[in-house]
Write an enzyme that holds these catalytic residues in place. Structure first.
Site, PDB file in Angstrom:
ATOM      1  N   CYS A   1      65.134  39.592  90.213  1.00  0.00           N
ATOM      2  CA  CYS A   1      63.621  40.005  90.871  1.00  0.00           C
ATOM      3  C   CYS A   1      63.437  39.221  92.346  1.00  0.00           C
ATOM      4  O   CYS A   1      63.085  38.173  91.998  1.00  0.00           O
ATOM      5  CB  CYS A   1      62.487  40.167  89.719  1.00  0.00           C
ATOM      6  N   ASN A   2      63.066  39.874  93.116  1.00  0.00           N
ATOM      7  CA  ASN A   2      62.787  39.212  94.362  1.00  0.00           C
ATOM      8  C   ASN A   2      61.247  38.462  94.368  1.00  0.00           C
ATOM      9  O   ASN A   2      61.250  37.228  94.744  1.00  0.00           O
ATOM     10  CB  ASN A   2      62.802  39.841  95.611  1.00  0.00           C
ATOM     11  N   THR A   3      60.446  39.406  93.767  1.00  0.00           N
ATOM     12  CA  THR A   3      59.002  38.796  93.537  1.00  0.00           C
ATOM     13  C   THR A   3      59.016  37.415  92.494  1.00  0.00           C
ATOM     14  O   THR A   3      58.401  36.364  92.907  1.00  0.00           O
ATOM     15  CB  THR A   3      58.128  39.889  93.025  1.00  0.00           C
TER      16      THR A   3
ATOM     17  N   GLU B   1      59.752  54.192  90.532  1.00  0.00           N
ATOM     18  CA  GLU B   1      59.433  54.143  89.254  1.00  0.00           C
ATOM     19  C   GLU B   1      59.081  55.424  88.636  1.00  0.00           C
ATOM     20  O   GLU B   1      59.383  55.859  87.363  1.00  0.00           O
ATOM     21  CB  GLU B   1      58.332  53.086  88.977  1.00  0.00           C
TER      22      GLU B   1
ATOM     23  N   TYR C   1      55.588  43.578  89.177  1.00  0.00           N
ATOM     24  CA  TYR C   1      55.041  42.262  89.472  1.00  0.00           C
ATOM     25  C   TYR C   1      54.365  42.175  91.068  1.00  0.00           C
ATOM     26  O   TYR C   1      53.741  41.194  91.330  1.00  0.00           O
ATOM     27  CB  TYR C   1      56.441  41.265  89.416  1.00  0.00           C
ATOM     28  N   GLY C   2      54.995  43.205  91.907  1.00  0.00           N
ATOM     29  CA  GLY C   2      54.877  42.858  93.254  1.00  0.00           C
ATOM     30  C   GLY C   2      53.131  42.825  93.753  1.00  0.00           C
ATOM     31  O   GLY C   2      53.089  41.689  94.724  1.00  0.00           O
TER      32      GLY C   2
ATOM     33  N   CYS D   1      64.248  43.738  97.898  1.00  0.00           N
ATOM     34  CA  CYS D   1      63.262  44.192  96.472  1.00  0.00           C
ATOM     35  C   CYS D   1      64.503  45.071  95.764  1.00  0.00           C
ATOM     36  O   CYS D   1      65.145  45.870  96.264  1.00  0.00           O
ATOM     37  CB  CYS D   1      62.335  45.114  96.953  1.00  0.00           C
ATOM     38  N   THR D   2      64.585  44.633  94.554  1.00  0.00           N
ATOM     39  CA  THR D   2      65.729  45.301  93.690  1.00  0.00           C
ATOM     40  C   THR D   2      65.403  46.858  93.495  1.00  0.00           C
ATOM     41  O   THR D   2      66.759  47.493  93.531  1.00  0.00           O
ATOM     42  CB  THR D   2      65.378  44.968  92.222  1.00  0.00           C
ATOM     43  N   HIS D   3      64.357  47.304  93.916  1.00  0.00           N
ATOM     44  CA  HIS D   3      64.386  49.024  94.017  1.00  0.00           C
ATOM     45  C   HIS D   3      64.894  49.768  95.277  1.00  0.00           C
ATOM     46  O   HIS D   3      65.108  50.798  95.046  1.00  0.00           O
ATOM     47  CB  HIS D   3      62.840  49.411  93.581  1.00  0.00           C
TER      48      HIS D   3
ATOM     49  N   ASP E   1      64.734  41.075  85.276  1.00  0.00           N
ATOM     50  CA  ASP E   1      63.873  41.571  86.373  1.00  0.00           C
ATOM     51  C   ASP E   1      62.384  42.158  85.715  1.00  0.00           C
ATOM     52  O   ASP E   1      62.512  42.128  84.451  1.00  0.00           O
ATOM     53  CB  ASP E   1      64.754  43.006  86.814  1.00  0.00           C
ATOM     54  N   SER E   2      61.884  42.477  86.663  1.00  0.00           N
ATOM     55  CA  SER E   2      60.295  42.610  86.141  1.00  0.00           C
ATOM     56  C   SER E   2      60.477  44.385  85.560  1.00  0.00           C
ATOM     57  O   SER E   2      59.688  44.545  84.657  1.00  0.00           O
ATOM     58  CB  SER E   2      59.488  42.746  87.499  1.00  0.00           C
TER      59      SER E   2
HETATM   60  N1  DGL Z   1      61.762  43.713  90.862  1.00  0.00           N
HETATM   61  C1  DGL Z   1      60.613  43.433  91.844  1.00  0.00           C
HETATM   62  C2  DGL Z   1      61.382  42.938  93.349  1.00  0.00           C
HETATM   63  O1  DGL Z   1      62.428  42.861  93.539  1.00  0.00           O
HETATM   64  C3  DGL Z   1      60.389  44.856  92.530  1.00  0.00           C
HETATM   65  C4  DGL Z   1      59.369  45.641  91.233  1.00  0.00           C
HETATM   66  C5  DGL Z   1      57.845  44.886  90.989  1.00  0.00           C
HETATM   67  O2  DGL Z   1      57.212  44.752  91.861  1.00  0.00           O
HETATM   68  O3  DGL Z   1      57.852  44.414  89.935  1.00  0.00           O
HETATM   69  O4  DGL Z   1      60.502  42.376  93.937  1.00  0.00           O
END
Ligand code: DGL
Length: 279
Positions: free
Chosen positions: A74-76, A159, A43-44, A193-195, A11-12
């Site tokens: 990570c979705n992004t 975060e 990363y978003g 999104c993971t968060h 993940d990011s």
């Molecule tokens: N892990 C990212 C996602 O699932 C969210 C956090 C980021 O923007 O890096 O999209």
């Protein structure tokens, strides 16, 4: 290089631990290596090229540690880097390894949750702008209407540990209103999104009770289980001693450990790594 052949989960940052937790609960026997690129997260809002470069560096580092299979939690990264990694990077140098993302497994099942055939997708700016969910969901459920909403302030809230404080309610309401204004018929909302699972209680509290809020952890874990059944040649390569290792690109590992333990639900001790070494 470590011993064993763990499943890599990337993940990011720390958000991917919400997905990792579901994977470990479902498939506890395997060895796992988790890598969070916290040093360069979030990363978003980053460009396609940057997300691809960072993700590929991390994936190569995980390959070097012995992971034959890496899941981009990570979705992004799944939206912006996975296709290039699978089609362009891996055939050149790592044809015997596999990298899987979270968008396709989610798209395969999300249509089964809705009665009205209208779903909302909440994600980072990068995930929403990529259009990946629109494309992938249309392949499996062509009659679904999909409405997207970027929620750029949710990751920083989470975060910074503000997600369960009263101030977070304002931002939860803000983006939910923007999503629901797109269609009154939405009955299912995907947290892409993971968060966002950390905001799930607040999100539910701001929505009518008949709207389903779907997190990805269990979906991704079920899909990985299915993948390993269908690919015994990969399953047999994976080591199974129940080992879990955590790495971060953030030099302040105690900070990572404390945040990450909240996401994962049990204590985490991580090591710092510079993934650019040797790339
Ligand atoms: N892990 C990212 C996602 O699932 C969210 C956090 C980021 O923007 O890096 O999209």
């Amino acid at each position: 290089m470590l011993t064993g052949s763990p499943i890599g989960v990337f993940d990011s940052g720390i958000g991917g631990l919400t997905v990792f937790r579901s994977i470990v609960e479902r498939l506890p026997a395997y060895d796992y290596l988790y890598l969070g690129d916290n040093g360069r997260a979030p990363y978003g809002n980053r460009s396609f090229n940057t997300i691809h470069q960072y993700t590929w560096e991390c994936v190569q580092w995980m390959f070097k540690q012995g992971c034959p299979l890496v899941i981009l939690a990570c979705n992004t990264a799944s939206a912006k880097a996975l296709r290039t990694i699978q089609r362009q990077d891996m055939p050149r140098s790592h044809a015997d390894k596999r990298v899987l993302g979270v968008i396709r497994p989610t798209a395969e099942v999300i249509g089964t949750y809705t009665q009205t055939k209208k779903i909302g997708v909440l994600g980072t700016k990068g995930t929403v702008q990529s259009g990946s969910y629109l494309l992938e969901i249309a392949r499996f459920f062509p009659h679904l209407e999909v409405f997207q909403q970027a929620c750029p302030l949710w990751v920083p809230l989470i975060e910074n540990g503000e997600y369960n404080k009263p101030g977070a309610d304002y931002y939860v309401q803000l983006y939910l209103d923007q999503l629901m204004q797109q269609s009154a018929g939405i009955d299912t909302i995907l947290l892409a999104c993971t968060h966002y699972p950390l905001l799930q209680d607040k999100i539910k509290a701001h929505l009518p009770a008949n709207i389903k809020v779907v997190a990805q952890g269990d979906i991704v874990a079920a899909s990985l289980t299915d993948y390993l059944h269908r690919h015994p040649e990969m399953e047999q390569r994976l080591s199974k001693t129940g080992d879990r290792r955590f790495y971060t690109t953030m030099d302040d590992t105690p900070e990572f450990n404390s945040h990450a333990s909240q996401f994962f639900g049990s204590e985490i001790i991580s090591s710092f790594v510079d993934v650019r070494e040797g790339c």
